[in-house]
Design an enzyme around this catalytic site. Structure first.
Site, short mmCIF file in Angstrom:
data_model
loop_
_atom_site.label_atom_id
_atom_site.label_comp_id
_atom_site.label_asym_id
_atom_site.label_seq_id
_atom_site.Cartn_x
_atom_site.Cartn_y
_atom_site.Cartn_z
CG PHE A 14 -6.72 -65.17 -28.28
CD1 PHE A 14 -7.57 -64.69 -29.27
CD2 PHE A 14 -5.58 -65.86 -28.67
CE1 PHE A 14 -7.28 -64.88 -30.62
CE2 PHE A 14 -5.28 -66.06 -30.00
CZ PHE A 14 -6.13 -65.59 -30.99
CB THR A 38 -4.52 -63.75 -18.82
OG1 THR A 38 -4.96 -65.06 -19.22
CG2 THR A 38 -3.28 -63.88 -17.95
CG ASP A 54 -6.13 -71.44 -9.41
OD1 ASP A 54 -5.73 -72.10 -10.39
OD2 ASP A 54 -5.35 -70.92 -8.57
CG LEU A 59 -12.15 -78.23 -11.94
CD1 LEU A 59 -12.33 -76.77 -11.52
CD2 LEU A 59 -11.39 -78.28 -13.27
CE1 TYR A 143 2.15 -71.25 -22.06
CE2 TYR A 143 3.77 -71.35 -23.82
CZ TYR A 143 2.45 -71.36 -23.40
OH TYR A 143 1.45 -71.48 -24.32
#
Ligand SMILES: NC(=O)c1ccc[n+]([C@@H]2O[C@H](COP(=O)([O-])OP(=O)(O)OC[C@H]3O[C@@H](n4cnc5c(N)ncnc54)[C@H](O)[C@@H]3O)[C@@H](O)[C@H]2O)c1
Length: 305
Positions: A14, A38, A54, A59, A143
């Site tokens: 989003f 998501t 991921d 990375l 979270y």
């Protein structure tokens, strides 16, 4: 000079997709790093490079990177309760690997933290100096604690490696591209209102939220990226509304005939939430401008139910 190269982790989600859009419009070369757990490919604007990865694993990216906006992490309670371990991994290991990338590339990095680091706050409104009131083993802890760990890691990378890292604490934000079933309040209310179903309000609905429209938030995030400030800086809308009011406004702007239905309270649901944005006003010259009714109308127009 070649255009600035910006990496947006979570760019298929989003907030990330709106950030990619704004960066492209500003002439940057944009790379989205996402594993689509998501988010979706359809959210990524044309012209953005996509790396499927991921972030909780090491990375690496070829070529220079000037700026990283680290947004990759499950964010809706429904998502992080479905994948509690992966949420801790994304917020913890993911932030570590992203900071490592920033160190190697000499890039500025802005890490998305959250108002959830304040937990169920005993101080109101919440200033950045408040340490929070978090249950370390409650359902939301995967979270909240991952984000708190991420903040500590970011601070450590600044101190030990001199990484130009900044932290933003984002408060509830809403707008187009939130998934209808992601479990967060506004898409849930919109979906229910547009279907003519009762709007489910947990508890008495007098708990408060402060809701920021996505365009405002993206402006603040980019101002933080340009500022070189370490943060943490609160980004959110300081107008406090009750959940019941949000439900009623949603019914109003959608012209729905739905009613409100009260259901059981959620465990560890914060009673009050409102950012003190004095620091953002002073340092970033930023404040939200979109009123709730207007934001709800814009979101409703594009809402796919
Ligand atoms: N939307 C809000 O109100 C809000 C409030 C506070 C903080 N935030 C923070 O902003 C960020 C974005 O939130 P959002 O609302 O856009 O959520 P979202 O779920 O829509 O987007 C998250 C994106 O990150 C990706 N992702 C998740 N884990 C990943 C991993 N391990 N590796 C690679 N990609 C991964 C997802 O696929 C998705 O595209 C999150 O870090 C969240 O904690 C959001």
């Amino acid at each position: 000079m070649s255009p600035e190269r910006v990496v947006v982790t979570g760019g298929a989600g989003f907030l990330g997709s709106h950030v990619c859009e704004a960066l492209l419009a500003g002439g940057a070369q944009v790379v989205c790093v996402d594993d689509f757990r998501t988010g979706s490919r359809g959210n990524v604007p044309d012209g953005v490079g996509v790396v499927t990865a991921d972030v909780s694993r090491p990375l690496d990216l070829l070529g220079p990177v000037d700026l990283i906006l680290h947004l990759a992490c499950p964010a809706s309670p429904a998502d992080y309760l479905r994948m509690p371990v992966d949420t801790l991994r994304a917020g913890g290991f993911g932030t570590y690997h992203v900071l490592e990338l920033a160190r190697r590339k000499g890039a500025r990095v802005v890490v998305a933290s959250t108002s959830e680091v304040y937990g169920d706050p005993e101080e109101h409104p919440q200033r950045e100096s408040y340490w929070g009131h978090v249950n370390p083993i409650g359902p939301r802890s995967v979270y909240d604690e991952a984000k708190r760990f991420g903040e500590a890691m970011t601070t450590a990378f600044r101190a030990e490696h001199g990484v130009d890292a900044g932290i933003v604490r984002i408060f509830n934000t809403y707008g187009p591209r939130m998934r209808a079933h992601d479990g967060r309040m506004i898409p849930t209310f919109l979906r229910q209102a547009l279907a003519g179903e009762p709007l489910t309000v947990h508890g008495d609905g007098l708990q408060t939220r402060s809701l920021c429209y996505v365009d405002d938030l993206v402006r603040g995030l980019l101002a933080m990226a340009r500022s070189g400030h370490p943060g943490p800086i609160n980004l959110g809308n300081p107008t406090e509304v009750t959940v019941l009011d949000v439900a009623r406004k949603t019914i109003e702007v959608t012209g729905s005939s739905s009613v409100v239905r009260h259901v059981e309270s959620m465990t560890d649901d914060p009673r009050r939430r409102r950012p003190d944005i004095s620091l953002a006003r002073e340092v970033l010259h930023w404040q939200p401008t979109v009123p709730l009714e207007e934001g709800l109308r814009s979101f409703a127009r594009t809402f796919a139910g």
